[in-house]
Design a protein around this motif. Structure first.
Motif, PDB file in Angstrom:
ATOM      1  N   ALA A  22       0.812  -1.225   0.000  1.00  0.00           N
ATOM      2  CA  ALA A  22       0.000   0.000   0.000  1.00  0.00           C
ATOM      3  C   ALA A  22       0.844   1.273   0.000  1.00  0.00           C
ATOM      4  O   ALA A  22       0.362   2.331  -0.397  1.00  0.00           O
ATOM      5  CB  ALA A  22      -0.939   0.002   1.211  1.00  0.00           C
ATOM      6  N   ASP A  36      -5.413   6.701   5.747  1.00  0.00           N
ATOM      7  CA  ASP A  36      -5.774   6.161   4.426  1.00  0.00           C
ATOM      8  C   ASP A  36      -5.175   4.772   4.217  1.00  0.00           C
ATOM      9  O   ASP A  36      -5.845   3.865   3.728  1.00  0.00           O
ATOM     10  CB  ASP A  36      -5.303   7.101   3.315  1.00  0.00           C
ATOM     11  N   ARG A  39      -7.029   2.220   6.391  1.00  0.00           N
ATOM     12  CA  ARG A  39      -8.313   1.812   5.786  1.00  0.00           C
ATOM     13  C   ARG A  39      -8.096   0.815   4.655  1.00  0.00           C
ATOM     14  O   ARG A  39      -8.815  -0.166   4.525  1.00  0.00           O
ATOM     15  CB  ARG A  39      -9.072   3.042   5.261  1.00  0.00           C
ATOM     16  N   SER A  40      -7.047   1.062   3.850  1.00  0.00           N
ATOM     17  CA  SER A  40      -6.836   0.188   2.686  1.00  0.00           C
ATOM     18  C   SER A  40      -6.373  -1.216   3.082  1.00  0.00           C
ATOM     19  O   SER A  40      -6.570  -2.155   2.316  1.00  0.00           O
ATOM     20  CB  SER A  40      -5.851   0.823   1.704  1.00  0.00           C
TER      21      SER A  40
END
Length: 168
Positions: A22, A36, A39-40
């Motif tokens: 990520a 972010d 969350r991913s």
């Protein structure tokens, strides 16, 4: 069977790998990039930051920082300077040259005699060829009599520029 690399005591698990995948293209450009990423990958931001810190400390992640595009910043002359220096001095000389701010890479590579006597490779960046040649003269001053010969190999085109990328 899962591949679980171990680097300096850290055994990576699936979440570590997901965090690397990520972030390997860079952190998201947002006010809360770790949120972010979290969350991913399905984790809490604090867990992402803790794991990234452990991966940095263990060497799985070499660094977390900005990677500027030197061409966009006006550094369009890139010369790989290659040097023929005595093998028994190359470690000390390489450390001194590698510490220069205009040298981005410094490697000890094998000679291929009789055609290729060079064993120290130092990438020098400059806005133009003249600046690269000035930097090369600074390296020559550091190497002194240890530099038996050298060349500058200028880049002519970028064919690919990226680090290792893991697949999701």
């Amino acid at each position: 069977m899962l591949y679980r690399p171990q680097v300096r005591g850290l055994i990576m698990d699936d979440l570590d790998r997901a965090i690397v995948v990520a972030t390997q293209e860079g952190l998201p450009l947002s006010l809360r990039p770790y949120d972010d990423v979290a969350r991913s990958v399905g984790a809490e931001p604090s867990e992402v930051m803790t794991r990234m810190k452990k991966m940095l400390e263990s060497g799985v992640i070499r660094r977390n920082g900005v990677v500027p595009n030197h061409y966009a910043l006006g550094y369009k002359a890139n010369g790989m300077t290659v040097w023929d220096v005595p093998d028994d001095q190359i470690s000390a000389l390489g450390r001194r040259v590698g510490a220069l701010d205009f040298v981005s890479h410094c490697y000890h590579r094998p000679r291929h005699l009789p055609d290729w006597p060079y064993n120290l490779f130092c990438m020098v960046h400059g806005r133009d060829h003249e600046s690269v040649e000035n930097h090369t003269r600074q390296i020559l001053t550091i190497l002194g009599d240890a530099a038996r010969d050298h060349r500058i190999l200028y880049s002519t085109r970028i064919l690919k520029k990226s680090g290792l990328r893991l697949q999701a």
